[in-house]
Design a protein around this motif. Structure first.
Motif, short mmCIF file in Angstrom:
data_model
loop_
_atom_site.label_atom_id
_atom_site.label_comp_id
_atom_site.label_asym_id
_atom_site.label_seq_id
_atom_site.Cartn_x
_atom_site.Cartn_y
_atom_site.Cartn_z
N VAL A 138 13.45 22.90 -19.46
CA VAL A 138 14.25 21.57 -19.43
C VAL A 138 15.36 20.87 -17.83
O VAL A 138 15.65 21.75 -17.25
CB VAL A 138 15.25 21.93 -20.59
CG1 VAL A 138 16.24 20.56 -20.98
CG2 VAL A 138 15.16 21.44 -22.09
N LEU A 139 14.79 19.54 -17.22
CA LEU A 139 14.82 19.55 -16.80
C LEU A 139 15.81 18.24 -16.51
O LEU A 139 16.04 17.62 -17.43
CB LEU A 139 13.58 19.41 -15.65
CG LEU A 139 13.22 20.88 -15.59
CD1 LEU A 139 11.58 19.73 -14.91
CD2 LEU A 139 13.51 21.39 -14.77
N THR A 140 16.40 17.31 -15.54
CA THR A 140 16.61 16.11 -14.90
C THR A 140 16.49 16.03 -14.08
O THR A 140 16.39 16.64 -12.73
CB THR A 140 18.87 16.45 -14.74
OG1 THR A 140 19.27 17.37 -16.39
CG2 THR A 140 19.15 15.16 -15.14
N ILE A 141 15.73 14.53 -14.33
CA ILE A 141 15.36 13.98 -13.16
C ILE A 141 15.68 12.49 -13.02
O ILE A 141 15.63 12.10 -13.93
CB ILE A 141 13.11 14.20 -14.35
CG1 ILE A 141 13.00 15.40 -14.40
CG2 ILE A 141 12.42 12.98 -13.08
CD1 ILE A 141 12.09 15.73 -13.34
N GLU A 142 15.43 12.31 -11.88
CA GLU A 142 15.52 11.21 -11.44
C GLU A 142 14.79 11.09 -10.46
O GLU A 142 14.06 11.64 -9.66
CB GLU A 142 17.43 11.00 -9.83
CG GLU A 142 18.13 11.55 -11.23
CD GLU A 142 19.57 11.69 -10.40
OE1 GLU A 142 19.21 10.81 -9.31
OE2 GLU A 142 20.23 12.52 -10.12
N CYS A 143 14.73 8.99 -10.82
CA CYS A 143 13.32 8.38 -10.41
C CYS A 143 13.99 7.26 -10.13
O CYS A 143 14.55 7.07 -10.56
CB CYS A 143 12.43 7.38 -11.90
SG CYS A 143 11.28 9.77 -12.43
N THR A 144 13.01 6.81 -8.51
CA THR A 144 13.64 5.44 -8.67
C THR A 144 11.87 5.44 -7.32
O THR A 144 11.04 5.79 -6.88
CB THR A 144 14.13 5.38 -7.13
OG1 THR A 144 15.38 6.25 -7.55
CG2 THR A 144 14.44 4.79 -6.27
N ASP A 145 11.35 3.69 -8.08
CA ASP A 145 10.70 3.04 -7.58
C ASP A 145 9.30 3.58 -7.63
O ASP A 145 8.45 4.29 -7.13
CB ASP A 145 10.34 3.13 -6.38
CG ASP A 145 11.66 1.75 -4.96
OD1 ASP A 145 12.11 0.89 -6.51
OD2 ASP A 145 11.91 2.31 -4.08
N ASP A 146 9.37 4.66 -9.31
CA ASP A 146 7.93 5.26 -9.80
C ASP A 146 7.62 7.09 -9.12
O ASP A 146 6.71 7.19 -9.79
CB ASP A 146 6.69 4.44 -9.82
CG ASP A 146 6.13 4.73 -10.94
OD1 ASP A 146 6.41 4.88 -12.03
OD2 ASP A 146 5.14 4.27 -11.19
N GLU A 147 8.55 7.16 -8.32
CA GLU A 147 8.58 8.01 -7.99
C GLU A 147 10.21 9.38 -8.48
O GLU A 147 10.65 9.15 -8.48
CB GLU A 147 8.78 8.57 -5.98
CG GLU A 147 7.86 7.96 -5.64
CD GLU A 147 6.23 8.32 -5.45
OE1 GLU A 147 6.47 9.90 -4.64
OE2 GLU A 147 5.91 7.90 -5.47
#
Length: 92
Positions: free
Chosen positions: A50-59
């Motif tokens: 399990v991860l916490t992922i941050e996305c900005t501008d599809d990256e």
């Protein structure tokens, strides 16, 4: 396209150097993302992590391994397996 935001992600599969992640937003929306394994935290490079992922501008701009979330998910899966593997009693 994945909207900007923070997601809870589970590594569904790793094949060759690619990881397929299932992302869940706070509102319950689900997304799928494929990343190079090298973009993931070293401690979380296993199926089921399990991860916490941050996305900005599809990256992906940040990815953090969640050891507690991984343990909870693993225990919940084991509990489901244990319940399913129990034979019904003759009383039923």
């Amino acid at each position: 396209m994945i909207p900007d935001g923070t997601y809870t992600a589970v590594i569904d599969e790793i094949e060759d150097s690619l990881a397929r992640l299932e992302l869940e937003a706070a509102d319950g929306e689900l997304y799928e993302l494929v990343l190079d394994v090298a973009e993931l935290p070293a401690a979380g490079r296993e199926t089921g992590s399990v991860l916490t992922i941050e996305c900005t501008d599809d990256e992906v701009t940040d990815a953090k391994y969640d050891p507690d979330g991984t343990e909870r998910r693993s225990e919940a899966a084991q509990d489901r397996f244990d319940r399913l593997s129990q034979r019904p009693s003759d009383d039923q």
